[in-house]
Design a protein around this motif. Structure first.
Motif, mmCIF file in Angstrom:
data_model
loop_
_atom_site.group_PDB
_atom_site.id
_atom_site.type_symbol
_atom_site.label_atom_id
_atom_site.label_comp_id
_atom_site.label_asym_id
_atom_site.label_seq_id
_atom_site.Cartn_x
_atom_site.Cartn_y
_atom_site.Cartn_z
ATOM 1 N N LYS A 90 7.348 32.223 98.850
ATOM 2 C CA LYS A 90 7.033 33.316 99.793
ATOM 3 C C LYS A 90 5.527 33.559 99.851
ATOM 4 O O LYS A 90 4.949 33.743 100.926
ATOM 5 C CB LYS A 90 7.780 34.575 99.345
ATOM 6 N N LYS A 91 4.876 33.526 98.692
ATOM 7 C CA LYS A 91 3.425 33.760 98.659
ATOM 8 C C LYS A 91 2.661 32.619 99.339
ATOM 9 O O LYS A 91 1.689 32.851 100.060
ATOM 10 C CB LYS A 91 2.952 33.956 97.221
ATOM 11 N N ASP A 94 3.188 33.044 103.059
ATOM 12 C CA ASP A 94 2.460 34.208 103.579
ATOM 13 C C ASP A 94 0.963 33.956 103.730
ATOM 14 O O ASP A 94 0.301 34.604 104.535
ATOM 15 C CB ASP A 94 2.659 35.422 102.660
ATOM 16 N N HIS A 95 0.427 33.023 102.941
ATOM 17 C CA HIS A 95 -1.032 32.843 102.921
ATOM 18 C C HIS A 95 -1.503 31.513 103.497
ATOM 19 O O HIS A 95 -2.671 31.144 103.339
ATOM 20 C CB HIS A 95 -1.552 33.039 101.492
ATOM 21 N N ASP A 99 5.678 27.471 107.050
ATOM 22 C CA ASP A 99 6.876 28.331 107.034
ATOM 23 C C ASP A 99 7.818 27.947 105.909
ATOM 24 O O ASP A 99 8.674 28.732 105.523
ATOM 25 C CB ASP A 99 7.694 28.179 108.333
#
Length: 404
Positions: A90-91, A94-95, A99
């Motif tokens: 997820k991190k 997010d960065h 996807d």
């Protein structure tokens, strides 16, 4: 009961396959950017385990994450998922541009996954003819048979029998050469956004943008191998951000785990769907222990303080190396980006990079080489300025001896 017996460099020759020639120095403990060997001699670490130890040795955030997870759960299998893997993925998503994330154990495995995904995508979407993979001379992408063939150094890939096919190479920074061999049969172009093993060669902006444009033109995927450049090494979280060119697939490893073996291939949802259930896998990939440590490393590096610090420390390094060179005139160029720095030896010292590495070790500083003519530095991203200065002072003593 453990049987204790002498563990020394001679034992290596007795029990290890001879594909490496390690130094006689055997480090036994490290703290920050310093390590100590069996005789308790201190070394300043400018090598970083080849750009792996992004937070130095025994960083409290990594040690804490490892100890915490060690008491919980180490390994499952991919029949189940786990919390650290999901948090880390997820991190990353997010960065970055990506996807979707696939976890492996190493850079080579991440690259293997990237190349297999590219070929599978081409087959699914375009049919059988679109198989050409193009990479660059002097590039390095790992040691599996597929990745070492895609890597542009014949010395590493020759001598193992027939190679995987339809792989071509052109010179880095030569857009015309790339243009000449690309067509609609091109499946993917794999490139390091700064060549590491190949000599710390940065792409020109025109070249890297041109590679992206050619991939778009021929409906080919652009794969960035950021195994060495990723996770803060160049002063950006990933080097693609600094050159402002977004790949379709990116691979990351080395610094991702801060010293714990982990790799990842990241991509878009649209491409990721081609690795459907059963098409690829890894027993240890995404194991909770590795992901817990990597999450701590990723969180620690991915801050403005650390990333800006890399750029500042890089200036200090380069200034220090230039000052040494002003006295001894051994380098014809200092190149690289962030804390991935190459000092290119002058004609007079051609082929002697290993001599500089050995002399530096004798003075108490660990360095690397990139080929026979370049000394490579890839220290901790949070190396204190005092350690940079002390390490360069020791390195200067080594240079002084060789320059006599």
């Amino acid at each position: 009961m453990t049987n204790h017996f002498p563990v020394d460099r001679k034992l290596f020759d007795d029990v290890m396959v001879p594909n490496y020639a390690p130094s006689a120095v055997i480090p036994v403990r490290g703290k920050g950017s310093r390590v100590w060997d069996q005789q308790d001699r201190e070394f300043i670490d400018f090598a970083g385990g080849i750009a792996v130890n992004c937070l130095g040795h025994c960083h409290p955030a990594l040690v804490g994450a490892l100890k915490d997870q060690a008491d919980k759960i180490w390994h499952l299998s991919n029949v189940m998922t786990n919390e650290p893997a999901l948090r880390l993925a997820k991190k990353i998503v997010d960065h970055t541009f990506a996807d979707k994330v696939y976890f492996a154990n190493s850079g080579a495995e991440a690259n293997e996954a990237a190349l297999k995904l590219a070929r599978r995508w081409a087959l699914d979407v375009h049919g059988a003819g679109k198989t050409q993979i193009i990479a660059f001379n002097q590039g390095f992408h790992g040691r599996t048979f597929f990745t070492v063939t895609v890597g542009g150094q014949k010395a590493y890939s020759d001598g193992f029998g027939p190679k995987p096919g339809d792989i071509d190479h052109v010179d880095y920074n030569d857009l015309e050469a790339l243009k000449a061999i690309m067509s609609d049969k091109t499946c993917a172009v794999m490139i390091e956004p700064l060549q590491g093993e190949g000599g710390l060669v940065s792409p020109t902006q025109e070249f890297i943008e041109g590679v992206r444009e050619l991939c778009d033109q021929h409906n080919a995927l652009l794969i960035f191998d950021e195994v060495q450049t990723g996770v803060g090494r160049t002063g950006d979280l990933y080097a693609y951000m600094g050159v402002n060119v977004v790949p379709d697939i990116l691979t990351t490893a080395k610094a991702l785990g801060g010293g714990f073996p982990i790799g990842a291939m990241i991509t878009t949802t649209e491409l990721a769907k081609h690795l459907k259930i059963g098409t690829h896998g890894s027993t240890y990939g995404g194991n909770p222990l590795g992901c817990a440590v990597a999450e701590a490393a990723f969180d620690t590096v991915n801050t403005p303080e650390v990333l800006n610090g890399v750029k500042e420390k890089a200036k200090r390094y380069v200034a220090g190396l230039n000052a040494i060179n002003a006295k001894y005139n051994v380098f014809k160029e200092i190149r690289g980006k962030g804390l991935l720095i190459g000092a290119v030896l002058t004609e007079q010292y051609q082929g002697k990079a290993k001599d500089f590495l050995n002399a530096a070790l004798e003075e108490g500083v660990m360095t690397l080489v990139a080929g026979a003519n370049i000394i490579r530095f890839a220290p901790s991203l949070v190396i204190p300025d005092t350690d940079i200065d002390e390490g360069l002072a020791r390195f200067e003593k080594a240079v002084a001896k060789l320059a006599k």
